[in-house]
Design a protein around this motif. Structure first.
Motif, PDB file in Angstrom:
ATOM      1  N   ALA A  96       8.304  -0.675 -12.474  1.00 57.27           N
ATOM      2  CA  ALA A  96       8.475  -1.743 -11.640  1.00 57.27           C
ATOM      3  C   ALA A  96       8.195  -1.300 -10.174  1.00 57.27           C
ATOM      4  CB  ALA A  96       9.794  -2.378 -11.954  1.00 57.27           C
ATOM      5  N   ILE A  97       7.200  -0.509 -10.169  1.00 54.12           N
ATOM      6  CA  ILE A  97       7.034  -0.203  -8.473  1.00 54.12           C
ATOM      7  C   ILE A  97       6.205  -1.195  -7.857  1.00 54.12           C
ATOM      8  CG2 ILE A  97       5.923   1.674  -7.084  1.00 54.12           C
ATOM      9  CD1 ILE A  97       6.395   3.611  -9.556  1.00 54.12           C
ATOM     10  N   PRO A  98       6.604  -1.599  -6.805  1.00 55.93           N
ATOM     11  CA  PRO A  98       5.851  -2.831  -5.990  1.00 55.93           C
ATOM     12  C   PRO A  98       4.617  -2.246  -5.307  1.00 55.93           C
ATOM     13  CG  PRO A  98       7.676  -2.256  -4.812  1.00 55.93           C
ATOM     14  CD  PRO A  98       7.736  -1.305  -5.803  1.00 55.93           C
ATOM     15  N   GLY A  99       3.491  -1.915  -5.918  1.00 54.46           N
ATOM     16  CA  GLY A  99       2.430  -1.394  -5.328  1.00 54.46           C
ATOM     17  C   GLY A  99       1.381  -2.375  -5.587  1.00 54.46           C
ATOM     18  N   VAL A 114       0.929  -1.086   0.166  1.00 49.67           N
ATOM     19  CA  VAL A 114      -0.039  -0.108  -0.077  1.00 49.67           C
ATOM     20  C   VAL A 114       0.736   1.382  -0.005  1.00 49.67           C
ATOM     21  CG1 VAL A 114      -0.407   0.313   2.446  1.00 49.67           C
ATOM     22  CG2 VAL A 114      -2.129   0.974   0.903  1.00 49.67           C
ATOM     23  N   GLY A 115       1.912   1.193   0.639  1.00 51.33           N
ATOM     24  CA  GLY A 115       2.926   2.339   0.862  1.00 51.33           C
ATOM     25  C   GLY A 115       3.165   2.970  -0.632  1.00 51.33           C
ATOM     26  N   PRO A 116       3.666   1.978  -1.402  1.00 49.65           N
ATOM     27  CA  PRO A 116       4.200   2.668  -2.719  1.00 49.65           C
ATOM     28  C   PRO A 116       3.325   3.302  -3.568  1.00 49.65           C
ATOM     29  CG  PRO A 116       5.414   0.674  -2.449  1.00 49.65           C
ATOM     30  CD  PRO A 116       4.501   0.692  -1.223  1.00 49.65           C
ATOM     31  N   SER A 117       2.025   2.506  -3.577  1.00 52.03           N
ATOM     32  CA  SER A 117       0.777   3.142  -4.234  1.00 52.03           C
ATOM     33  C   SER A 117       0.287   4.298  -3.969  1.00 52.03           C
ATOM     34  CB  SER A 117      -0.232   1.785  -4.116  1.00 52.03           C
ATOM     35  OG  SER A 117      -0.426   0.829  -4.967  1.00 52.03           O
ATOM     36  N   VAL A 118       0.261   4.336  -2.580  1.00 55.23           N
ATOM     37  CA  VAL A 118      -0.301   5.704  -2.079  1.00 55.23           C
ATOM     38  C   VAL A 118       0.560   6.824  -2.091  1.00 55.23           C
ATOM     39  CG1 VAL A 118      -0.965   7.026  -0.051  1.00 55.23           C
ATOM     40  CG2 VAL A 118      -1.674   4.466  -0.291  1.00 55.23           C
TER      41      VAL A 118
END
Lengths: 571, 312
Positions: free
Chosen positions: B260-263, B95-99
């Motif tokens: 390649a963002i782990p979201g 959730v961190g990278p996505s937000v």
């Protein structure tokens, strides 16, 4: 006479239209507004009266252009040449303005106090606290009840009349020398109209300011204006003392305006229309028409104990009931007109909609030729649906903009199986269009190509396609200019005479109701307070509320027992 | 107001139940049997039966649904089928990278589009206004993929202003190094439609009668725009923003994949690919709950901006 406050000289205004062609709305008019006087600017839609008033404060849209020689002199300065900064000082400071629709003219998301204070802080350099005190005292002066509480209210929490008082308080906040009032009472009920007119007249006297009062209805200004300017199609037809306008009008158009408004004192067979005067032949009023129910009348609709309750939600599980119509009974005779008068919220429109079964009645019966239409199943009612039709107030919103007039007229015939085929339905539609006075090429046009009066003719023709017995006219002529109103009233009368239609004529305008109705019922807060033959009720009102309504009707020029100041002082 | 909130919260229960039912039906009758995928090449009757028993798929449909209800009530969605980790810890990591990504995109594009919209509305009808509208329409008709690929190729690969892709562990490093390009591209993609919509909100408000009253009072045009028009125009704007807030959580699927963002967006794709029912269930339910909460918040904010709104 001393120097005028405002001098409008050779004012020309043209609007650049989308096709690049200029449309000349004001064709070189000149008149003065003297100090400490009320000047009425009278005319119908398209006369240029509002454009003139907007031009003074340069509030016209950006496609408006002034003529090269046009001048609007205020205290020696030409407002048309002022730079924006100087102009803003005049706006709201020396010249203030109030508008027709108080509801939309106030910003819905700010409290009324904020909006008044904004003007004070801008022009008078007041602080918030001082401005708030001043706002409360202005609201008090403008007769708003409980001003300390209402100063923090939002516009939608006030009634129309109270909103207009707020607008007036805002306008007079900075002691303007001129107040421009653009049809400030047109959207208000008749009793409220009288209060607002009195307020404007009193403020004018108390503060010694000048007022430019724009209206389409001469009768409204007869009691308090000092002089009147009558405009038509961008030109001034007549400008003189108000007494002369009423007692000895010089211009044919002015004469027509005075005559085409229905009056309490007379009921000609046919109302005068503008064309009767413009040909130059002297106008002779047709004989009077007697009105009223008689014993032999066949009763077509007998309504007994009609009741309508609306529910709204309150709290977590609560429900609040509101009785819009309370136990109303009346009879409508064949070929006659029953007028329903009352102010907003009186339930008069709900009566009409309930009889059409557009609202479900809570209780009561309505016998149409002996059968109760309110207890019928939808299937049984279908046969009766066609026989009761309604003409609404707003001729702009109640016709489908994507339908041609022919579609509008043939669709109901198709639904109700009238006419044997498309060919015959088109022929019937053409006949009806002709009957209501639309030209033969009207059928292929769309509603937006017509004026308000013509659209109301289309709406009437649409009802007639179904050969109804009863026509409900819900404020059908209220949005129209007085001259157009006279034409539509004449049309309704002709149609009644020809087809023996019965009308349920709902209106807040007592003069119009008196003109067209045989019997009149007065409604107040859902209750039927009084009902009698129209001549009887107007001559000898029994109920206090009826008397109050009658006393509020604008009298035009109070020539007989009234004098100008006495009439308004009674309010 | 309090009664209103209570009633709205109570109304959420049947709604969430509907979402659960739909999700359950879709997965059980329409989707494939996950045990086949998990068994992979070593598929035989015994391993399949073992897997099914492990996942609880051998229980009756009704019993499975009851477990689902319990999971939703406790917000504990169990163990992921594909990598055996608790669903909650997977989601917490994603959730961190996505937000961070979508939050920045939303913040920048909202501020930019509202201020640009008010400026464009102020000069409505002018050449600038028409050019902006034209550019917006053109920009909207180009696929987001084109912006991403062009951005990665020109700005990152050719000019070397940004890294082509990647994501680190330190927030500061992500903010300075990895975030700027995806945020820039995200803003470019959402700016055009927002700007056009907000502009029309402003223009519509400017035609209202109260604007004429404000002019007649002697207020200057900027003041009218910033005070009187802005607050009214914000009513539809706030609704549209509130409606898009739940998507903060889902993240920007395309951007996360390309950079390649782990979201969450990437996680959703992988979960669907592997029929990882617990993860899909968790994400769907969270989004449904968030949507309802933000809808309620939107209505309350409405009331704060527009006093005419009655919460019934």
């Amino acid at each position: 006479m001393s120097e005028p406050l405002v001098s409008i000289q050779n004012l020309r205004v043209a609007f650049r239209m989308e096709d690049g062609e200029p449309f000349e709305a004001i064709k070189g008019i000149s008149f003065d507004i003297p100090k400490n006087r009320t000047v009425a600017l009278v005319g119908e839609s398209g006369s240029g009266k509002s454009v003139t008033s907007m031009a003074i404060l340069r509030l016209l849209p950006s496609n408006a252009e002034f003529g090269a020689e046009s001048k609007i002199l205020f205290e020696g300065k030409d407002l048309l040449q002022e730079d924006p900064h100087a102009l803003r000082k005049v706006r709201g400071g020396n010249i203030a303005m109030i508008f027709q629709e108080p509801m939309t003219s106030l910003n819905p998301v700010f409290t009324v106090g904020d909006q008044i204070m904004e003007t004070l802080m801008l022009h008078m350099g007041m602080g918030r606290r001082a401005a708030r005190q001043k706002a409360i005292s202005l609201l008090t002066e403008c007769g708003l009840p409980e001003p300390e509480r209402r100063v923090d209210r939002y516009p939608h929490e006030l009634s129309g009349g109270q909103q207009q008082r707020v607008m007036i308080a805002m306008a007079i906040a900075c002691e303007p020398k001129l107040l421009i009032a653009d049809e400030p009472t047109t959207a208000l009920d008749v009793t409220i109209q009288k209060q607002i007119l009195k307020l404007v007249a009193d403020l004018q006297k108390a503060r010694g300011m000048s007022v430019l009062f724009i209206t389409h209805d001469l009768d409204v200004v007869g009691e308090f204006a000092h002089e009147a300017v009558v405009m038509r199609e961008g030109e001034i037809r007549e400008h003189s003392e108000i007494r002369k306008i009423f007692e000895s009008p010089q211009d044919n158009y002015t004469k027509a305006l005075i005559k085409c408004r229905p009056h309490l004192g007379r009921r000609p067979q046919r109302l005068a229309v503008i064309d009767d005067f413009m040909q130059g032949t002297p106008y002779k009023e047709p004989p009077h028409r007697p009105r009223g129910y008689s014993h032999g009348d066949e009763i077509i609709l007998d309504v007994q104990g009609l009741h309508k309750t609306f529910f709204s939600r309150e709290g977590l599980f609560g429900k609040r009931a509101f009785d819009a119509v309370k136990d109303v009974s009346f009879k409508l005779a064949k070929g006659k007109t029953l007028g329903i008068v009352g102010e907003s919220g009186s339930g008069k429109t709900t009566v009409g909609l309930t009889l059409m079964r557009l609202h479900e009645a809570t209780a009561g019966k309505a016998f149409f030729n002996g059968k109760d239409i309110l207890s019928m199943t939808p299937k049984e009612f279908k046969a009766y649906k066609r026989r009761i039709q309604i003409v609404f107030q707003n001729p702009y919103a109640s016709l489908n903009p994507r339908f041609t007039v022919q579609d509008i007229l043939t669709e109901p015939m198709m639904l109700h199986g009238i006419g044997s085929g498309a060919q015959e339905r088109r022929r019937l539609a053409a006949d009806l269009a002709d009957r209501v006075g639309l030209s033969s090429n009207a059928l292929s046009k769309y509603p937006h190509e017509f004026s308000g009066g013509q659209r109301q003719r289309i709406a009437i023709a649409r009802c007639l396609t179904m050969k109804p017995d009863i026509l409900i006219c819900d404020e059908s002529v209220s949005a129209l200019d007085v001259s157009v109103q006279a034409q539509v009233l004449n049309l309704l009368q002709d149609l009644q005479d020809e087809f023996r239609l019965s009308y349920l004529f709902i209106s807040h305008d007592l003069s119009v109701v008196k003109h067209i109705s045989d019997q009149v019922m007065v409604m107040h807060e859902g209750v039927l307070v009084e009902q009698a033959d129209s001549d009887v009720i107007y001559a000898n009102p029994q109920h206090d509320y009826t008397r109050e309504l009658l006393a509020s009707i604008p009298r035009g020029w109070p020539r007989d027992s009234f004098n100008a100041e006495g009439a308004l002082a009674e309010a | 107001m309090f009664a209103y909130i209570i009633r709205r919260v109570l109304q959420m229960i049947p709604t969430i139940f509907g979402v659960m039912l739909l999700l359950f039906i879709l997965f059980n009758w329409v989707g494939g049997d996950p045990s086949y995928i998990l068994a992979g090449k070593s598929m035989n009757a015994t391993t399949l039966a073992n897997i099914r028993a492990q996942l609880g798929l051998d229980k009756s449909q009704f019993a499975q649904f009851l477990i689902f209800v319990k999971q939703v009530a406790t917000l504990n969605f169990g163990i992921s089928w594909s990598n055996q980790q608790p669903v909650s810890s997977i989601l917490a990591a994603r959730v961190g990278p996505s937000v961070t990504l979508t939050g920045f995109i939303m913040l920048v594009s909202t501020v930019l589009s509202i201020s640009m919209a008010s400026l464009v509305a102020y000069v409505r009808g002018s050449l600038t206004d028409r050019m902006v509208t034209l550019i917006c329409t053109t920009a909207m008709s180009v696929s987001a993929l084109v912006y991403i690929i062009a951005g990665q190729f020109w700005l990152a690969h050719k000019l070397g202003w940004f890294p082509v892709l990647g994501w680190g562990d330190s927030f500061a490093k992500n903010l300075v190094t990895y975030l700027p390009l995806p945020v820039l591209l995200g803003v470019i993609v959402s700016l055009a439609p927002d700007l056009r919509f907000y502009r029309s909100c402003f223009v519509e408000e400017m035609n209202h009668d109260y604007v004429r009253t404000a002019r007649a009072k002697g207020l200057s045009e900027p003041k009218i725009m910033l005070k009187h028009v802005m607050r009214n125009a914000l009513i539809p704007v706030v609704t549209s923003i509130m409606m898009s807030l739940p998507y903060l959580l889902v993240g920007a699927l395309l951007l996360e994949t390309f950079f390649a963002i782990p979201g969450m967006g990437r996680e959703v794709i992988m979960a669907v690919d592997k029929s990882d029912f617990p993860v899909i269930k968790a994400i769907t339910i969270y989004i449904a709950i968030l949507t309802m909460i933000f809808n309620l918040l939107a209505d309350i904010v409405y009331k704060l901006i527009d006093p005419r709104v009655q919460l019934k």
